[in-house]
Design an enzyme around this catalytic site. Structure first.
Site, PDB file in Angstrom:
ATOM      1  CE  LYS A  13      -6.558   2.053  -8.406  1.00 43.41           C
ATOM      2  NZ  LYS A  13      -6.817   0.798  -7.643  1.00 43.41           N
ATOM      3  NE  ARG A  88      -6.850   4.452  -1.939  1.00 46.44           N
ATOM      4  CZ  ARG A  88      -5.793   4.075  -2.655  1.00 46.44           C
ATOM      5  NH1 ARG A  88      -5.117   4.958  -3.342  1.00 46.44           N
ATOM      6  NH2 ARG A  88      -5.430   2.816  -2.684  1.00 46.44           N
ATOM      7  NE  ARG A 122       0.266  -5.087  -5.993  1.00 45.49           N
ATOM      8  CZ  ARG A 122      -0.568  -4.057  -5.927  1.00 45.49           C
ATOM      9  NH1 ARG A 122      -0.994  -3.480  -7.032  1.00 45.49           N
ATOM     10  NH2 ARG A 122      -1.003  -3.604  -4.767  1.00 45.49           N
ATOM     11  NE  ARG A 155       1.720  -2.074  -2.665  1.00 46.21           N
ATOM     12  CZ  ARG A 155       0.792  -1.367  -3.308  1.00 46.21           C
ATOM     13  NH1 ARG A 155       0.929  -1.128  -4.605  1.00 46.21           N
ATOM     14  NH2 ARG A 155      -0.248  -0.888  -2.675  1.00 46.21           N
ATOM     15  NE  ARG A 166      -4.125  -2.034  -0.283  1.00 48.78           N
ATOM     16  CZ  ARG A 166      -3.461  -2.762  -1.183  1.00 48.78           C
ATOM     17  NH1 ARG A 166      -2.974  -3.932  -0.872  1.00 48.78           N
ATOM     18  NH2 ARG A 166      -3.281  -2.290  -2.399  1.00 48.78           N
TER      19      ARG A 166
HETATM   20  P1  AMP Z   1      -2.094   2.212  -3.768  1.00 51.15           P
HETATM   21  O1  AMP Z   1      -0.704   1.993  -4.294  1.00 51.15           O
HETATM   22  O2  AMP Z   1      -2.910   3.133  -4.607  1.00 51.15           O
HETATM   23  O3  AMP Z   1      -2.801   0.896  -3.477  1.00 51.15           O
HETATM   24  O4  AMP Z   1      -1.926   2.961  -2.365  1.00 51.15           O
HETATM   25  C1  AMP Z   1      -1.241   2.344  -1.290  1.00 51.15           C
HETATM   26  C2  AMP Z   1      -1.649   3.013   0.007  1.00 51.15           C
HETATM   27  O5  AMP Z   1      -1.273   4.414  -0.023  1.00 51.15           O
HETATM   28  C3  AMP Z   1      -3.133   3.018   0.300  1.00 51.15           C
HETATM   29  O6  AMP Z   1      -3.593   1.799   0.859  1.00 51.15           O
HETATM   30  C4  AMP Z   1      -3.223   4.188   1.287  1.00 51.15           C
HETATM   31  O7  AMP Z   1      -2.728   3.819   2.555  1.00 51.15           O
HETATM   32  C5  AMP Z   1      -2.229   5.189   0.687  1.00 51.15           C
HETATM   33  N1  AMP Z   1      -2.905   6.079  -0.284  1.00 51.15           N
HETATM   34  C6  AMP Z   1      -2.719   6.129  -1.620  1.00 51.15           C
HETATM   35  N2  AMP Z   1      -3.510   7.040  -2.184  1.00 51.15           N
HETATM   36  C7  AMP Z   1      -4.237   7.586  -1.181  1.00 51.15           C
HETATM   37  C8  AMP Z   1      -5.269   8.558  -1.135  1.00 51.15           C
HETATM   38  N3  AMP Z   1      -5.729   9.178  -2.237  1.00 51.15           N
HETATM   39  N4  AMP Z   1      -5.780   8.879   0.101  1.00 51.15           N
HETATM   40  C9  AMP Z   1      -5.342   8.287   1.221  1.00 51.15           C
HETATM   41  N5  AMP Z   1      -4.393   7.320   1.238  1.00 51.15           N
HETATM   42  C10 AMP Z   1      -3.834   6.977   0.055  1.00 51.15           C
END
Ligand code: AMP
Length: 210
Positions: A13, A88, A122, A155, A166
């Site tokens: 994404k 989410r 990654r 990360r 996740r």
């Molecule tokens: P991402 O970079 O989108 O994979 O997000 C990394 C982490 O940020 C996720 O695994 C969640 O812990 C937190 N996070 C990001 N977006 C959200 C969301 N919309 N709701 C809750 N937690 C979020």
């Protein structure tokens, strides 16, 4: 154009959104990136969310919705935006509908088997957040970002245990959003398996952009 990118972790994404910014001329808003900046700045929100994110769980809806609402109130979102990683949960989607009207939801579709391979390889720039991959998108100079020369890192939530968590959270909390937006006639499915150029072409085709 107001777009949401939906899809499991590792679907690409962020990479697609970086191209979408150029194609649609709107900002890319990633809640994950906003949280990671807050963690780096050691702000109160950052300190609160750090252990949750590193363990692969979801930050609470209230904190996340407030963050997005404040970001969408900024001037640069007037012409639209690409929301990546938000909503989410159905609760977040319902909250979003009260302060912004979405044009399309892009379902960035990828088989589970590919997710692990992508996330384990990654690498992310500590400075500008650009994404690389040790096999599929190698940086020109090892450990360094092609964009800004910053240091590349793994990360914490890209460790195998956190990835599995996740994916589980995605299936339970986020997958229902596909049916939710499909019912509203907003969903566009794109195949995200191939190389970046192919995925970008699929994205443009879905939106009717030549
Ligand atoms: P991402 O970079 O989108 O994979 O997000 C990394 C982490 O940020 C996720 O695994 C969640 O812990 C937190 N996070 C990001 N977006 C959200 C969301 N919309 N709701 C809750 N937690 C979020």
């Amino acid at each position: 154009m107001k777009l949401i990118f939906l899809g499991p972790p590792g679907a690409g994404k962020g990479t697609l959104a970086a191209q979408g910014v150029v194609i649609c001329k709107v900002p890319h808003i990633s809640t994950g990136a906003l949280f990671r900046s807050a963690i780096a700045a050691m702000s109160p929100v950052g300190c609160k969310v750090k252990p949750i994110i590193e363990g692969g769980g979801l930050v609470d809806d209230e904190t996340t919705i407030l963050l997005v609402k404040e970001r969408l109130a900024q001037q640069d979102t007037q012409r639209g935006y690409i929301l990546d990683g938000f909503p989410r949960t159905i609760f977040q989607a319902e909250a979003l509908a009260t302060f912004s009207a979405i044009d399309k939801v892009i379902n960035v579709d990828i088989p589970d088997a590919t997710v692990l391979e992508r996330l384990l390889g990654r690498r992310v720039c500590r400075n500008c957040g650009a994404n690389f991959h040790i096999t599929f998108h190698k940086p020109k100079q090892e450990h360094h970002c092609d964009v800004c020369g910053g240091e590349l890192f793994i990360r914490k939530d890209d460790q195998e245990g956190a990835i599995r968590k996740r994916l589980e959270v995605y299936r339970e909390q986020t997958l229902p959003l596909i049916a939710y937006y499909r019912k509203q006639g907003l969903l566009l499915d794109i195949d995200a398996r191939g190389p970046v150029d192919t995925v970008v072409a699929n994205f443009k085709k879905a939106l009717g952009i030549s």
